[in-house]
Design an enzyme around this catalytic site. Structure first.
Site, PDB file in Angstrom:
ATOM      1  N   THR A  39       0.824  -1.214   0.000  1.00  0.00           N
ATOM      2  CA  THR A  39       0.000   0.000   0.000  1.00  0.00           C
ATOM      3  C   THR A  39       0.852   1.256   0.000  1.00  0.00           C
ATOM      4  OG1 THR A  39      -1.785  -1.147   1.116  1.00  0.00           O
ATOM      5  CG2 THR A  39      -1.762   1.227   1.349  1.00  0.00           C
ATOM      6  N   TYR A  52      -7.884   0.619  -4.211  1.00  0.00           N
ATOM      7  CA  TYR A  52      -6.581   1.060  -4.706  1.00  0.00           C
ATOM      8  C   TYR A  52      -5.803  -0.150  -5.159  1.00  0.00           C
ATOM      9  CZ  TYR A  52      -4.630  -0.707  -0.343  1.00  0.00           C
ATOM     10  OH  TYR A  52      -4.262  -1.523   0.701  1.00  0.00           O
ATOM     11  N   SER A  85       1.565  -7.404  -0.477  1.00  0.00           N
ATOM     12  CA  SER A  85       2.276  -8.423   0.313  1.00  0.00           C
ATOM     13  C   SER A  85       1.404  -9.644   0.593  1.00  0.00           C
ATOM     14  CB  SER A  85       2.841  -7.832   1.598  1.00  0.00           C
ATOM     15  OG  SER A  85       1.846  -7.656   2.559  1.00  0.00           O
ATOM     16  N   THR A 118       1.702  -4.240   4.411  1.00  0.00           N
ATOM     17  CA  THR A 118       1.562  -4.521   5.840  1.00  0.00           C
ATOM     18  C   THR A 118       0.967  -5.904   6.134  1.00  0.00           C
ATOM     19  OG1 THR A 118      -0.605  -3.460   5.914  1.00  0.00           O
ATOM     20  CG2 THR A 118       1.310  -2.080   6.431  1.00  0.00           C
ATOM     21  N   ASP A 119       0.295  -6.517   5.139  1.00  0.00           N
ATOM     22  CA  ASP A 119      -0.423  -7.773   5.423  1.00  0.00           C
ATOM     23  C   ASP A 119       0.498  -8.886   5.930  1.00  0.00           C
ATOM     24  OD1 ASP A 119      -2.712  -6.522   4.591  1.00  0.00           O
ATOM     25  OD2 ASP A 119      -2.975  -7.691   2.753  1.00  0.00           O
ATOM     26  N   LYS A 191       0.292  -7.439  12.963  1.00  0.00           N
ATOM     27  CA  LYS A 191      -0.753  -6.543  12.452  1.00  0.00           C
ATOM     28  C   LYS A 191      -2.043  -6.876  13.184  1.00  0.00           C
ATOM     29  CE  LYS A 191      -2.846  -4.717   8.247  1.00  0.00           C
ATOM     30  NZ  LYS A 191      -2.929  -4.715   6.780  1.00  0.00           N
ATOM     31  N   GLU A 312      -2.252 -28.585  28.394  1.00  0.00           N
ATOM     32  CA  GLU A 312      -3.404 -29.492  28.227  1.00  0.00           C
ATOM     33  C   GLU A 312      -3.107 -30.623  27.245  1.00  0.00           C
ATOM     34  OE1 GLU A 312      -7.573 -27.932  28.215  1.00  0.00           O
ATOM     35  OE2 GLU A 312      -6.549 -26.006  28.147  1.00  0.00           O
TER      36      GLU A 312
HETATM   37  N1  ASP Z   1      -2.630  -5.531   0.995  1.00  0.00           N
HETATM   38  C1  ASP Z   1      -1.595  -4.559   1.254  1.00  0.00           C
HETATM   39  C2  ASP Z   1      -0.262  -5.273   1.291  1.00  0.00           C
HETATM   40  O1  ASP Z   1       0.010  -5.953   2.240  1.00  0.00           O
HETATM   41  C3  ASP Z   1      -1.876  -3.840   2.531  1.00  0.00           C
HETATM   42  C4  ASP Z   1      -0.840  -2.831   2.948  1.00  0.00           C
HETATM   43  O2  ASP Z   1       0.243  -2.721   2.431  1.00  0.00           O
HETATM   44  O3  ASP Z   1      -1.124  -2.096   3.929  1.00  0.00           O
HETATM   45  O4  ASP Z   1       0.485  -5.162   0.369  1.00  0.00           O
END
Ligand code: ASP
Length: 355
Positions: A39, A52, A85, A118-119, A191, A312
């Protein structure tokens, strides 16, 4: 005559300025930015609407959107990939890790900044922390809002990320993740929110530090083995062993476990309920799998806490591994690398304790 003199003096001043800038640049740290997409490099059709495309801008466009970056470091950009990602895979991991090791081995390079979606950032950062040979800083940044958004968070994260790369305290801490003014150790970060800019948290231990407008403060030292101390190496690897994550739930059957094994999984991580638990049919299927040489790790689908050994489930008896603090995604990364060295659950459990 007078006019010429003025032109000469302006030219002389410009030359002096260039010399001064060059001298200043010579004193600045040298940072390589390796871009992989996400992103942070994303573009929208409209700055205020949903929707996007990740990985639309290249590394130079990302860097040129950050004011005063050239005052922190001399930066070189390099495009390693340009993907969302969610499409991150073993092939890109190996390529990126080899590039990080090669770049850090250059005597003129002081550290690396990686831009990433971020994923799966928490997985890539943990992979890199385990396989990077150098103690020079490696920092990863992403953003929650695309580059074209109102109040895009990418430029600030890149600025702070470069500041952390150049901070003396960043050496030897393994890969660090910087978003929203907060610094995290790769091992601890996760995340936690689908859209908020405050999505990255280190829920069990808290953040490694903070960075405000480029000023860095450290909280806790890193007490686990990172980098060269892990003994992992990607040098001779062109693939990684298949490890699947299976999510536990009420009424869980053995079907997905059987399918994973049938499709060639060498290891299985269970995102267990509670303290890494699962239904009796699932437990029986995994007990049989472990007896047949598939390495089984119990983790938890919960966001925090420790998956305890022999709580457990009798891990000693079943030959399982308990993931401790590692969530299923990170457990998968460590198990993939562990399987490049051994299938012995006792040795692998030790790695889960130490890394
Ligand atoms: N789907 C995006 C990625 O992981 C989300 C992001 O970058 O925040 O590339």
């Amino acid at each position: 005559m007078k006019r010429n003199a003025r032109i000469i003096s302006v030219a002389a001043m410009a030359a002096l300025g260039a010399v001064a800038t060059a001298a200043l640049a010579a004193d600045l740290p040298k940072v390589r930015v390796l871009a992989t997409g996400g992103t942070i490099a994303g573009a929208q059709a409209s700055a205020t609407d949903y929707g996007y495309k990740s990985g639309a801008y290249d590394v130079n466009s990302l860097l040129s959107a950050v004011p005063n970056l050239d005052k922190l470091a001399v930066i070189d950009g390099e495009q390693v990939a340009n993907i969302g990602s969610q499409d991150m895979n073993d092939e890109v991991w190996l390529k990126l890790a080899k590039r990080v090791n090669a770049v850090l081995a250059e005597p003129g390079t002081d550290g690396v900044l990686i831009t990433h979606g971020t994923d799966t950032l928490e997985e890539t950062s943990y992979f890199l922390t385990l396989v990077t040979k150098s103690s020079k800083p490696v920092v990863m940044v992403g953003s929650m809002r695309p580059a074209t958004a109102v109040s895009a968070d990418g430029p600030g994260n890149i600025y702070n990320g470069v500041a952390v790369v150049t901070s003396p305290g960043a050496k030897g801490k393994g890969t660090l993740v910087v978003l929203n003014d907060t610094i995290h150790y790769a091992r601890n970060v996760m995340k936690t929110d689908t859209t908020s800019v405050q999505t990255f948290e280190s829920l069990n231990r808290g953040p490694a530090g903070v960075v405000h407008t480029g000023k860095v403060e450290w909280f806790e030292p890193m007490d686990r083995k990172v980098g060269a101390a892990t003994g992992f190496s990607v040098d001779a690897l062109d693939r990684l062993p298949r490890v699947d994550v299976i999510y536990a739930h009420a009424n869980m059957s053995a079907d997905l476990i059987d399918a994973a094994i049938k499709n060639g999984a060498k290891g299985i991580v269970v995102a267990g309920v509670g303290d890494g638990n699962m239904t009796t049919p699932a437990l029986d299927a995994l007990t049989a799998a472990a007896k047949n040489g598939v390495v089984v790790v119990r983790s938890t689908r919960l966001a925090s806490g420790i998956t305890l050994r022999n709580n457990e489930v009798n891990d000693d008896e079943k030959g399982f591994i308990a993931s401790g603090e590692l969530n299923p995604a990170k457990s998968r990364v460590l198990l993939q690398l562990a399987l490049t060295q051994t299938k012995d659950p006792v040795r692998i459990q030790k790695m889960f304790y130490e890394y």
